[in-house]
Design an enzyme around this catalytic site. Structure first.
Site, PDB file in Angstrom:
ATOM      1  N   LYS A  57     -45.127 -20.014 -12.661  1.00 55.02           N
ATOM      2  CA  LYS A  57     -46.812 -18.699 -12.467  1.00 55.02           C
ATOM      3  C   LYS A  57     -46.135 -17.132 -11.367  1.00 55.02           C
ATOM      4  O   LYS A  57     -46.459 -16.344 -11.714  1.00 55.02           O
ATOM      5  CB  LYS A  57     -47.689 -19.153 -11.785  1.00 55.02           C
ATOM      6  CG  LYS A  57     -48.839 -19.762 -12.411  1.00 55.02           C
ATOM      7  CD  LYS A  57     -49.256 -19.077 -13.564  1.00 55.02           C
ATOM      8  CE  LYS A  57     -50.567 -19.766 -14.173  1.00 55.02           C
ATOM      9  NZ  LYS A  57     -51.440 -18.715 -15.040  1.00 55.02           N
ATOM     10  N   SER A 312     -44.780 -27.570 -16.055  1.00 55.28           N
ATOM     11  CA  SER A 312     -45.370 -26.550 -15.354  1.00 55.28           C
ATOM     12  C   SER A 312     -44.713 -25.688 -14.373  1.00 55.28           C
ATOM     13  O   SER A 312     -45.041 -25.109 -13.660  1.00 55.28           O
ATOM     14  CB  SER A 312     -46.538 -25.715 -16.289  1.00 55.28           C
ATOM     15  OG  SER A 312     -47.211 -26.865 -16.274  1.00 55.28           O
TER      16      SER A 312
END
Length: 419
Positions: A57, A312
């Site tokens: 992110k 992720s």
């Protein structure tokens, strides 16, 4: 159908990579021998869990914030996040010396909240509100509108998408020839849009598979219906991907670039988390396990292929591990709960254990309160079996000894109350 028409170019994503070069290094790709042997494929992991904020992110957050004019930053920025976007924004605020207000759901794991504080230091304030990302997101947008602060979206923004797309650029550079499959987790769709758009342009033949949690399939539902859908209810367990509504930009891009979207049950995600820790010494959060968990549902198709899974994130609160183990055992058919009726006499429970519990079974839970002036009483029993086949043997032994029982694993309302 969305009116927003946008598709990130290779040049856009390369420009984002240059910006990110100010603070980040490419994350490594490693071949996982255990997964490769299990599926008869060459399985590689793109290790976004090794980012400085332990998730991808930071890419989109920093790229978006750096694109803003100085006058837009003087009053500070606002974002909403279930945890990982918040950490990316927090570190960006710290690096660029700007103030940020970060809205997070009240259900956000404590570990992620503490990480936001650590990365943002004195530059950020945290506001906990709502019990879902969508509720926190709404509150953050309203606050930004009232104060004039700049809102930093978690996924539905071109600069966010282009920042996440730099993972695709890195994959291209890390492999001499195109991969056969790339599995990409989906929450709101920013990662899948950016990576998918880049790889579709440089590797036209690659199969791009989006992966969502079964309890929050916002992108799959939208693509199947041909329009964005606001899911009424979602399961918040896979907190990094528990989104009710896909983005407008991300929906348009994902529907063009993804070959398939599959949904993975939360129990399978939990099994993957445990397996990665035990066999590969890799810590992944639920959303970070999605792409790896998807392999079991694509096992026949990926055999003999070269496959990459984007891991992720690794922001997993250790206090959740008992819940993760429980969900895994239940999903794999290894743990079973019953309400059984026992005669209220001495040795009733001992007889049950002796006659019903098999040599490889484990009695892991029992709750029994003796009722006065009654011949029989209920007991709540939890039994862990060594293999999935052990359930049938267990039932046969209970039937053979005339045990009256109610199986409650499939009775969601009763199960949630009791367990």
């Amino acid at each position: 159908m969305s009116e927003k028409k946008y598709f990130p170019s290779v040049e856009d994503i390369k420009a984002a990579s240059t910006v990110l070069g100010e603070i980040l290094q490419p994350t490594p790709v490693s071949r996982d021998s255990n997964l490769s042997d299990k599926y008869g494929a060459d399985v590689y992991l793109k290790r976004e869990d090794l980012q400085v904020v332990r998730s991808y992110k930071i890419r989109g957050a920093y790229n978006k914030i750096r694109s803003l004019a100085p006058e837009m930053l003087r009053n500070g920025i606002v974002c909403a996040s279930a945890g990982n976007h918040a950490q990316g924004v927090a570190l960006s605020c710290n690096k660029l010396h700007i103030t940020g207000s970060i809205y997070m759901p009240t259900t956000t794991p404590k570990q992620k909240i503490e990480q936001v504080k650590m990365f943002g230091k004195e530059y950020v304030e945290i506001v906990l509100t709502g019990d879902t990302f969508d509720a926190a997101n709404k509150a953050a947008i309203e606050y930004a509108g009232k104060t004039g602060k700049t809102f930093i979206p978690p996924f539905d923004d071109p600069k966010i998408i282009e920042g996440q797309g730099t993972i695709g650029l890195e994959l291209e550079h890390q492999f001499e020839k195109p991969l056969d499959y790339v599995f990409i987790p989906i929450g709101g769709g920013g990662l899948a849009s950016g990576v998918g758009a880049y790889l579709r342009q440089v590797w036209p033949g690659v199969k791009l598979i989006g992966v969502e949690p079964a309890g929050a399939p916002c992108m799959k539902t939208a693509i199947e219906k041909g329009e964005i859908v606001d899911l009424e209810h979602i399961d918040k367990f896979v907190d990094g991907a528990a989104v009710k509504k896909a983005g407008s930009y991300t929906f348009e891009v994902c529907r063009q670039v993804l070959d398939d979207i599959i949904v993975v049950p939360e129990g399978a995600v939990c099994t993957t988390i445990i397996g990665m820790y035990n066999k590969s010494a890799i810590v992944v959060e639920p959303a970070g396990a999605l792409s790896i968990a998807a392999l079991r549902f694509y096992a026949d198709k990926i055999k003999g292929k070269r496959v990459a899974c984007i891991v992720s994130g690794s922001n997993n609160d250790i206090t959740r591990m008992e819940e993760i183990r429980e969900k895994s055992l239940l999903y794999e058919g290894l743990k079973h709960y019953f309400i059984i009726t026992l005669p209220q006499k001495s040795g009733a429970i001992l007889s049950f254990v002796r006659d019903v519990i098999g040599p490889t079974d484990d009695l892991v839970y029992i709750q029994y309160i003796k009722k006065t002036n009654k011949e029989e009483g209920p007991a709540l029993i939890g039994i862990e079996v060594a293999s999935k086949d052990g359930y049938e043997s267990l039932i046969k032994r209970m039937d053979a000894h005339n045990i009256r029982y109610e199986y409650i694993n499939n009775n969601n309302s009763l199960f949630e109350i009791l367990i």
